[in-house]
Design an enzyme around this catalytic site. Sequence first.
Site, PDB file in Angstrom:
ATOM      1  N   CYS A 260       0.813  -1.221   0.000  1.00 17.87           N
ATOM      2  CA  CYS A 260       0.000   0.000   0.000  1.00 17.87           C
ATOM      3  C   CYS A 260       0.846   1.271   0.000  1.00 17.87           C
ATOM      4  O   CYS A 260       0.658   2.158  -0.844  1.00 17.87           O
ATOM      5  CB  CYS A 260      -0.992  -0.020   1.154  1.00 17.87           C
ATOM      6  SG  CYS A 260      -0.248   0.124   2.807  1.00 17.87           S
ATOM      7  N   HIS A 308      -2.762   1.368   6.779  1.00 22.39           N
ATOM      8  CA  HIS A 308      -3.061   1.242   5.352  1.00 22.39           C
ATOM      9  C   HIS A 308      -3.188   2.636   4.763  1.00 22.39           C
ATOM     10  O   HIS A 308      -3.675   3.559   5.404  1.00 22.39           O
ATOM     11  CB  HIS A 308      -4.355   0.456   5.123  1.00 22.39           C
ATOM     12  CG  HIS A 308      -4.614   0.162   3.674  1.00 22.39           C
ATOM     13  ND1 HIS A 308      -3.959  -0.853   2.997  1.00 22.39           N
ATOM     14  CD2 HIS A 308      -5.439   0.757   2.767  1.00 22.39           C
ATOM     15  CE1 HIS A 308      -4.384  -0.873   1.746  1.00 22.39           C
ATOM     16  NE2 HIS A 308      -5.280   0.095   1.579  1.00 22.39           N
ATOM     17  N   HIS A 320      -5.590   1.912  -4.608  1.00 25.12           N
ATOM     18  CA  HIS A 320      -4.667   1.384  -3.599  1.00 25.12           C
ATOM     19  C   HIS A 320      -4.257  -0.040  -3.956  1.00 25.12           C
ATOM     20  O   HIS A 320      -4.840  -0.684  -4.838  1.00 25.12           O
ATOM     21  CB  HIS A 320      -5.302   1.424  -2.208  1.00 25.12           C
ATOM     22  CG  HIS A 320      -6.475   0.492  -2.030  1.00 25.12           C
ATOM     23  ND1 HIS A 320      -6.712  -0.207  -0.862  1.00 25.12           N
ATOM     24  CD2 HIS A 320      -7.492   0.134  -2.866  1.00 25.12           C
ATOM     25  CE1 HIS A 320      -7.815  -0.931  -0.973  1.00 25.12           C
ATOM     26  NE2 HIS A 320      -8.304  -0.746  -2.172  1.00 25.12           N
TER      27      HIS A 320
END
Length: 344
Positions: A260, A308, A320
């Site tokens: 990520c 994240h 993402h």
Amino acid sequence: MASHRRPPTPGLHRSAARATLLSAAAATAAAALGTTPVKAEPAGPADTVRARVDRLYAEAEKATEEYNAADERTGELRRAVEAARDSVARGQERVNRMRGALGSAAGAQYRSGGIDPALALMLSEKPDAYLDKAAVLDRLGERQAATLGELRLVQRRLAQERAEATRALAELERSRDAVARHKRTVERKLAAARALLNSLTSQERAALDRASRSGRDDTLLPPSADGAASPRAAAAVRAARSALGKPYVWGANGPDAFDCSGLTQWAYAQAGVALPRTSQAQRNAGRHVALAQARPGDLVTYRSDASHVAMYVGGGQVIHAPYPGAPVRYDPVGMMPVSAVTRV
């Protein structure tokens, strides 16, 4: 990586609501972590499996970001150790040259009638002792005194650099140990998640993916770099979109695979902006804005620990790198609890 989703925050385009029930069995997710090799547990209800898999993915992602931070620190320490070693080597060469020059002066004095006791003392391994004796300094020429003073300073600095290099080397070893520890944690969590998923039928896995980790929602507006806060943010959005479909690989930061924070770091690098490596550091890499004011290129970090990160691309969506087995893709901005929105 993915976690349970909630409806997007008011002020942005809403996605179709997806109900996610957190089963009480999620609290037992750790039971899937301690077996080596990891063994699949009974699948149970799909929602229960999904909750446990989501928990494992979230824990693995946290460990991944810790791995990224330790790996980055290891690189910094490795460069510091190499620079310290180079500096120590140069310092030692300088000391050797200075001692050689003073030795030549001593030899000349010896040939002309005997070595000066002051120079003999200086050429010992402890020239500092000499410099503490003002009476002896008076017997040296001005040039020799200056050279000896410089030699003392160089030797002291060299000793300090050696000590710093030793400390940096010890910290490097600790950082390497941390990298290995976080790597083992990530691999264990992901293996447990795979074991759970493998306990499902292919139809159950497909249904689970559609229910909790589907890609772009057709009810949302198409994403676009239009309205980005800056030209560099628009360039980062275009770079991130060029990575659509690339695989998630933990610890990777492009160009062929990403985790990520690796995706957002890489995308902004294409725009000439250096972002930190981890999602936690990226959370504070710019100015925080309200979610309702998000613009394309803003970074959206998730969960209370900011483990994240995604990039807002407009239309109520982010792009993402979700989790292992899922490629870089679009998802609703409200896919999980938002920690912060950061404008780089």
